[in-house]
Scaffold this motif. Structure first.
Motif, PDB file in Angstrom:
ATOM      1  N   UNK A 174       0.712  -1.165  -0.019  1.00  0.00           N
ATOM      2  CA  UNK A 174       0.337  -0.053  -0.018  1.00  0.00           C
ATOM      3  C   UNK A 174       0.687   1.088   0.059  1.00  0.00           C
ATOM      4  N   UNK A 175       0.374   2.282  -0.338  1.00  0.00           N
ATOM      5  CA  UNK A 175       0.916   3.277  -0.068  1.00  0.00           C
ATOM      6  C   UNK A 175       1.413   4.474   1.089  1.00  0.00           C
ATOM      7  N   UNK A 176       1.890   4.770   1.663  1.00  0.00           N
ATOM      8  CA  UNK A 176       2.241   5.228   2.814  1.00  0.00           C
ATOM      9  C   UNK A 176       0.850   5.603   3.977  1.00  0.00           C
ATOM     10  N   UNK A 177       0.057   6.047   3.482  1.00  0.00           N
ATOM     11  CA  UNK A 177      -1.099   6.913   3.526  1.00  0.00           C
ATOM     12  C   UNK A 177      -2.355   5.386   3.226  1.00  0.00           C
ATOM     13  N   UNK A 178      -3.871   4.886   3.467  1.00  0.00           N
ATOM     14  CA  UNK A 178      -4.184   4.451   3.005  1.00  0.00           C
ATOM     15  C   UNK A 178      -5.587   4.841   3.556  1.00  0.00           C
ATOM     16  N   UNK A 179      -6.830   5.045   2.566  1.00  0.00           N
ATOM     17  CA  UNK A 179      -7.753   5.702   2.418  1.00  0.00           C
ATOM     18  C   UNK A 179      -8.856   4.741   2.487  1.00  0.00           C
ATOM     19  N   UNK A 180      -9.442   4.364   3.442  1.00  0.00           N
ATOM     20  CA  UNK A 180     -10.944   3.182   2.830  1.00  0.00           C
ATOM     21  C   UNK A 180     -11.999   4.456   3.215  1.00  0.00           C
ATOM     22  N   UNK A 181     -13.201   3.966   1.940  1.00  0.00           N
ATOM     23  CA  UNK A 181     -14.132   4.977   2.228  1.00  0.00           C
ATOM     24  C   UNK A 181     -15.139   4.145   2.173  1.00  0.00           C
ATOM     25  N   UNK A 182     -16.680   3.830   3.659  1.00  0.00           N
ATOM     26  CA  UNK A 182     -16.881   2.911   3.210  1.00  0.00           C
ATOM     27  C   UNK A 182     -18.188   3.210   2.119  1.00  0.00           C
ATOM     28  N   UNK A 183     -18.502   1.827   1.248  1.00  0.00           N
ATOM     29  CA  UNK A 183     -19.460   1.537   0.365  1.00  0.00           C
ATOM     30  C   UNK A 183     -21.093   1.141   0.588  1.00  0.00           C
ATOM     31  N   UNK A 184     -21.053   0.702   1.736  1.00  0.00           N
ATOM     32  CA  UNK A 184     -21.877  -0.102   2.078  1.00  0.00           C
ATOM     33  C   UNK A 184     -23.221   0.465   1.999  1.00  0.00           C
ATOM     34  N   UNK A 185     -25.100   0.276   1.798  1.00  0.00           N
ATOM     35  CA  UNK A 185     -25.923   1.491   1.734  1.00  0.00           C
ATOM     36  C   UNK A 185     -25.788   2.248   2.598  1.00  0.00           C
ATOM     37  N   UNK A 186     -25.744   1.808   3.747  1.00  0.00           N
ATOM     38  CA  UNK A 186     -26.417   3.722   4.389  1.00  0.00           C
ATOM     39  C   UNK A 186     -25.560   4.597   4.332  1.00  0.00           C
ATOM     40  N   UNK A 187     -23.672   4.323   4.145  1.00  0.00           N
ATOM     41  CA  UNK A 187     -23.094   5.104   3.093  1.00  0.00           C
ATOM     42  C   UNK A 187     -23.405   5.948   1.822  1.00  0.00           C
ATOM     43  N   UNK A 188     -23.604   4.928   1.815  1.00  0.00           N
ATOM     44  CA  UNK A 188     -24.170   5.485  -0.203  1.00  0.00           C
ATOM     45  C   UNK A 188     -25.097   6.444  -0.082  1.00  0.00           C
ATOM     46  N   UNK A 189     -26.196   5.780   0.824  1.00  0.00           N
ATOM     47  CA  UNK A 189     -27.981   6.448   0.568  1.00  0.00           C
ATOM     48  C   UNK A 189     -27.491   8.007   2.057  1.00  0.00           C
ATOM     49  N   UNK A 190     -26.285   8.555   2.041  1.00  0.00           N
ATOM     50  CA  UNK A 190     -25.999   9.285   2.574  1.00  0.00           C
ATOM     51  C   UNK A 190     -25.528  10.241   1.563  1.00  0.00           C
ATOM     52  N   UNK A 191     -24.651   9.777   0.163  1.00  0.00           N
ATOM     53  CA  UNK A 191     -24.023  10.342  -0.297  1.00  0.00           C
ATOM     54  C   UNK A 191     -22.424  10.492  -0.443  1.00  0.00           C
ATOM     55  N   UNK A 192     -21.961   8.734  -0.312  1.00  0.00           N
ATOM     56  CA  UNK A 192     -20.610   8.465   0.030  1.00  0.00           C
ATOM     57  C   UNK A 192     -20.297   7.753  -1.818  1.00  0.00           C
ATOM     58  N   UNK A 193     -21.107   7.561  -2.320  1.00  0.00           N
ATOM     59  CA  UNK A 193     -21.017   7.526  -3.657  1.00  0.00           C
ATOM     60  C   UNK A 193     -20.418   8.537  -4.416  1.00  0.00           C
ATOM     61  N   UNK A 194     -20.837  10.362  -4.150  1.00  0.00           N
ATOM     62  CA  UNK A 194     -20.201  10.880  -4.920  1.00  0.00           C
ATOM     63  C   UNK A 194     -18.865  11.398  -4.662  1.00  0.00           C
ATOM     64  N   UNK A 195     -18.873  11.172  -2.822  1.00  0.00           N
ATOM     65  CA  UNK A 195     -17.529  11.639  -2.193  1.00  0.00           C
ATOM     66  C   UNK A 195     -16.859  10.356  -2.537  1.00  0.00           C
ATOM     67  N   UNK A 196     -17.137   8.922  -2.635  1.00  0.00           N
ATOM     68  CA  UNK A 196     -16.045   8.284  -3.570  1.00  0.00           C
ATOM     69  C   UNK A 196     -15.545   8.640  -4.589  1.00  0.00           C
TER      70      UNK A 196
END
Length: 159
Positions: free
Chosen positions: A76-98
């Motif tokens: 991995x890179x020096x920093x790892x960003x993991x973004x939640x892609x589950x339904x609750x996060x997607x329903x709150x705009x997670x896909x656009x943020x991803x």
């Protein structure tokens, strides 16, 4: 002074890790977790060694590594960003943020920026559904993400 071949070093260390789990039933997952902790990923030499020691095929070990999102085949890179892609996060705009994070970093899922600074990964629930959308940055939970927060996170890890 003799220098040890990197493949031999990996194989030696993996053999030690497997031995640490010799008394367990079904030790593959704990072994893989320990190998990834040791090397930051699961090197191909480790897959070969684990398969041989546990009397499994390489395909079986590789299948487990590739099935679980927590394992990675490359560093991995020096920093790892993991973004939640589950339904609750997607329903709150997670896909656009991803999409925003991918665009800002110029990489896709499970990729690392060319400078080795950041790896972006998907995760499928962090247990912060009430505070969605959520992510982790270098293992630290971040909740209630918005565009401003994603921008700040990317700026911070790129610095």
């Amino acid at each position: 002074m003799l220098h040890q071949n990197p493949t031999d070093r990996v194989t030696q260390r993996v053999t030690e890790i497997v031995a640490d789990h010799a008394d367990r039933e079904g030790p593959l997952l704990p072994i893989l977790h320990d190998v990834q902790e040791e090397f930051g990923h699961i090197p191909e030499e480790a897959v070969v060694a684990i398969a041989g020691i546990l009397n499994l095929s390489r395909a079986e070990v590789h299948g487990v590594v590739s099935f679980y999102h927590d394992f990675r085949a490359r560093p991995a890179g020096r920093h790892v960003i993991k973004i939640c892609r589950a339904e609750a996060c997607q329903s709150m705009g997670g896909e656009a943020l991803s999409e925003r994070a991918r665009a800002l970093l110029g990489i896709g899922w499970n990729e690392t920026t060319a400078d080795g600074a950041v790896t972006l990964e998907a995760v499928y629930c962090l247990g912060l559904c009430a505070c969605a959308p959520a992510a982790t940055v270098d293992g630290k939970l971040v909740a209630k993400l918005d565009e401003k927060r994603i921008d700040a996170i990317v700026e911070e890890v790129r610095a």
